[in-house]
Each structure stands twice: as structure tokens, then as C-alpha cells.
Enzyme design. Structure first.
Site, PDB file in Angstrom:
ATOM      1  N   GLY A   9       0.825  -1.192   0.056  1.00 23.46           N
ATOM      2  CA  GLY A   9       0.047  -0.030  -0.058  1.00 23.46           C
ATOM      3  C   GLY A   9       0.698   1.242   0.008  1.00 23.46           C
ATOM      4  N   CYS A  10       0.475   2.140   0.632  1.00 20.52           N
ATOM      5  CA  CYS A  10       1.383   3.450   0.808  1.00 20.52           C
ATOM      6  C   CYS A  10       2.714   3.178   1.291  1.00 20.52           C
ATOM      7  CB  CYS A  10       0.644   4.502   1.563  1.00 20.52           C
ATOM      8  SG  CYS A  10       1.256   5.847   1.914  1.00 20.52           S
ATOM      9  N   PHE A  11       3.484   3.431   0.455  1.00 22.21           N
ATOM     10  CA  PHE A  11       4.975   3.292   1.035  1.00 22.21           C
ATOM     11  C   PHE A  11       5.271   4.212   2.296  1.00 22.21           C
ATOM     12  CE2 PHE A  11       6.307   5.380  -3.496  1.00 22.21           C
ATOM     13  CZ  PHE A  11       6.221   6.602  -2.993  1.00 22.21           C
ATOM     14  N   TRP A  12       4.931   5.346   2.269  1.00 20.92           N
ATOM     15  CA  TRP A  12       5.018   6.261   3.468  1.00 20.92           C
ATOM     16  C   TRP A  12       4.637   5.519   4.752  1.00 20.92           C
ATOM     17  CZ3 TRP A  12       2.060  11.251   2.548  1.00 20.92           C
ATOM     18  CH2 TRP A  12       2.598  12.106   1.215  1.00 20.92           C
ATOM     19  N   CYS A  13       3.566   4.747   4.690  1.00 19.40           N
ATOM     20  CA  CYS A  13       2.871   4.013   6.037  1.00 19.40           C
ATOM     21  C   CYS A  13       3.484   2.858   6.287  1.00 19.40           C
ATOM     22  CB  CYS A  13       1.679   3.925   5.607  1.00 19.40           C
ATOM     23  SG  CYS A  13       0.573   5.331   5.255  1.00 19.40           S
TER      24      CYS A  13
END
Length: 165
Positions: A9-13
Site C-alpha cells: 500500500g502507501c509506501f510512506w506508511c
């Protein structure tokens, strides 16, 4: 050193899950699985390239195994969602393991099979051979460190906060 390529999913997360784990040396945000070379964030986010947001986990296999990396991955994502992760929707936010060897593929298959049997639900994690990894733009790297307030807000709004810290 070894590398694991995971679309969570979101790579930041998903980055901090691995970056803070003993045996992990570096985590880089980027893109894998698509058809274009050198994709941009905007094109990936808008589902124009076939890539997924992916992290490259550089790790010391004497300190953490690929099996343990798979456990962290499955524990810190929603492996039952076929359409993305939390508030992030679309192919670029779906889960995938980009395997580099038969051993990695077999480990990932076994972890996914076991989770499906334990939960009684279909597990929605694509297993694909690794092709290429394109680093994301620099402002995406270590986002949680560079923008702690915005990162915390993203985690809260997205619903991911519960499993990561």
C-alpha cells in the site's frame, strides 16, 4: 546483504515498520511491477503505469530472515483487501511480494497459505517475479522522519495507526 521487494500500500506508511526493525539496514520507497521505465509518483498514483508503490528492504539475513520479513509484512497490512490498503484505493496500492528466488516464492506462498487457513478468508497478496525497482522521488524517502506531523496525520486518517507502533 539481501533485498526484499514488497508492495504494502502507501509506501510512506509501511516504511517505518521495517526501518525500525533490527537487522534491517535501509528501506527505500519506489515502484515495481509496471510497464514503464522510471515512473513518476503522479502517474503511479493515478493508475497509469501498472506499478505498485513498493519498498526495497535491505537486510542482513544473519539477523532477520525473509520469513520474518514476510511476518512483518502480513501483520502490518490488510492482506484481505483486494482493492488497495485502507483509504488508498487502486492497483498501485494493492499488496504484492516480488520474489527473487524459488526459496522466497515458496516462503511467501506458505505464509499466505497459512494465513488463509487460519483466517478462513482469501488472502489478496500477489506473488510476482521481481523485474525492476524504480526509486521514488526523494521527498518520499523516509517521509515519516522528514514530515513527522504530516505522517502522523496520514496514519490517523488512513486507519493504519493501530498496527505499526
Amino acid at each position: 546483504m539481501a533485498y526484499a521487494y514488497l508492495a504494502g500500500g502507501c509506501f510512506w506508511c509501511i516504511t517505518p515498520v521495517f526501518a525500525r526493525h533490527p537487522g534491517v539496514l535501509n528501506v527505500r520507497s519506489g515502484y515495481s511491477g509496471g510497464r514503464e521505465q522510471e515512473p513518476t509518483y503522479e502517474a503511479v498514483k493515478h493508475q497509469q503505469t501498472g506499478h505498485r508503490e513498493t519498498i526495497r528492504v535491505e537486510y542482513d539475513p544473519d539477523r532477520i530472515t525473509f520469513s520474518e520479513i514476510m511476518d512483518l509484512f502480513l501483520q502490518n497490512t490488510d492482506p484481505f483487501d483486494p482493492d488497495g490498503q485502507y483509504i488508498d484505493r487502486g492497483h498501485s496500492y494493492t499488496l504484492a511480494v516480488y520474489w527473487q528466488s524459488t526459496a522466497e516464492k515458496n516462503t511467501a506462498e506458505e505464509k499466505i497459505r497459512a494465513l488463509g487457513l487460519e483466517s478462513g478468508k482469501p488472502v489478496c497478496v500477489a506473488l510476482e517475479p521481481f523485474g525492476a525497482f524504480w526509486s521514488a522521488e526523494e521527498y518520499h524517502q523516509d517521509y515519516y522522519r522528514k514530515n513527522p506531523e504530516a505522517f502522523e496525520e496520514e496514519m490517523r486518517i488512513s486507519g493504519r495507526k493501530k498496527g505499526l507502533f
